[in-house]
Design an enzyme around this catalytic site. Sequence first.
Site, short mmCIF file in Angstrom:
data_model
loop_
_atom_site.label_atom_id
_atom_site.label_comp_id
_atom_site.label_asym_id
_atom_site.label_seq_id
_atom_site.Cartn_x
_atom_site.Cartn_y
_atom_site.Cartn_z
NE ARG A 12 -0.97 -0.98 4.81
CZ ARG A 12 -1.26 -0.29 5.92
NH1 ARG A 12 -2.03 0.77 5.85
NH2 ARG A 12 -0.76 -0.66 7.07
CB THR A 45 9.11 2.15 1.62
OG1 THR A 45 10.01 3.27 1.44
CG2 THR A 45 7.88 2.62 2.38
NE ARG A 70 7.48 -3.24 5.57
CZ ARG A 70 8.67 -3.71 5.93
NH1 ARG A 70 8.82 -4.99 6.21
NH2 ARG A 70 9.71 -2.90 6.01
CG HIS A 71 2.76 2.03 4.27
ND1 HIS A 71 1.84 2.44 3.33
CD2 HIS A 71 2.18 2.29 5.47
CE1 HIS A 71 0.77 2.92 3.93
NE2 HIS A 71 0.95 2.84 5.23
CB VAL A 72 7.16 -2.69 1.54
CG1 VAL A 72 6.19 -3.70 0.91
CG2 VAL A 72 8.61 -3.09 1.28
#
Length: 309
Positions: A12, A45, A70-72
């Site tokens: 995300r 990230t 996950r923010h990645v």
Amino acid sequence: VLPFPSQVVYNRVGKCGSRTVVLLLRILSEKHGFNLVTSDIHNKTRLTKNEQMELIKNISTAEQPYLFTRHVHFLNFSRFGGDQPVYINIIRDPVNRFLSNYFFRRFGDWRGEQNHMIRTPSMRQEERYLDINVCILENYPECSNPRLFYIIPYFCGQHPRCREPGEWALERAKLNVNENFLLVGILEELEDVLLLLERFLPHYFKDVLSIYKNPEHRKLGNLTVTVKKTVPSPEAIQILYQRMRYEYEFYYYVKEQFHLLKRKFGLKSHIRKARPRPEFFIPSPLETEEPIDDEEEDDEKWLEDIYKR
């Protein structure tokens, strides 16, 4: 019966409606019995090679069917010998995303948990109340490149060049969207994004739209709206557009692909009137008011091909 993808990754993008979607996923995981794997890491990230290997290993060994979020930045599972999962994501107008993040870092949202103080405890008062126009017009680091090059790296990947604003990162991001993402939607048309997710991934997203429209859920969603957000001057917005040239090229590319997909499945686009944008780098808007009939390729066959990638 369509193949059932048992490994889905939602890497995300920050401030693109992801908290709303994660709220939905928590309800859906209980309703449909899939494993929702979330991460408490929100500010890392970009990963080293060893960190990529470790994360991919942890994701790949999760109980299936799973949806990992996950923010990645994009991870290439096949590079490390893993099975490439189905990727999904949502992006939004780059200036709107930047403004949402700018004020969220300073003032949080309506959840009333002082989360902005938790996220930025060392921020000085003069910085917290820095006028957005001053930040942009006087070239503060927070409001100038490469800080504004944010969305593309989520699709370009972990290569160091993915963090450099330019054609290389842009083209690589487009390629990954085409080859590795089942769907990249736009937040401005979230209901249509949810409709297509339910169509493509029913084992995960069946009934998602009815849950999203439920008044009780709407109350929860409203709590995640950023507070104290103001609109910059036209001069400042024009400067942001210029600084975000590659971000807008990518955003309009994704939007065009998303509208083509909607047309393919008979969905109409309800396009809101946007503020004027400089025409020297913004493509002409794609007209998608009416659905079209496309008999060249069977819809179910198209999905099978996507799942086989």
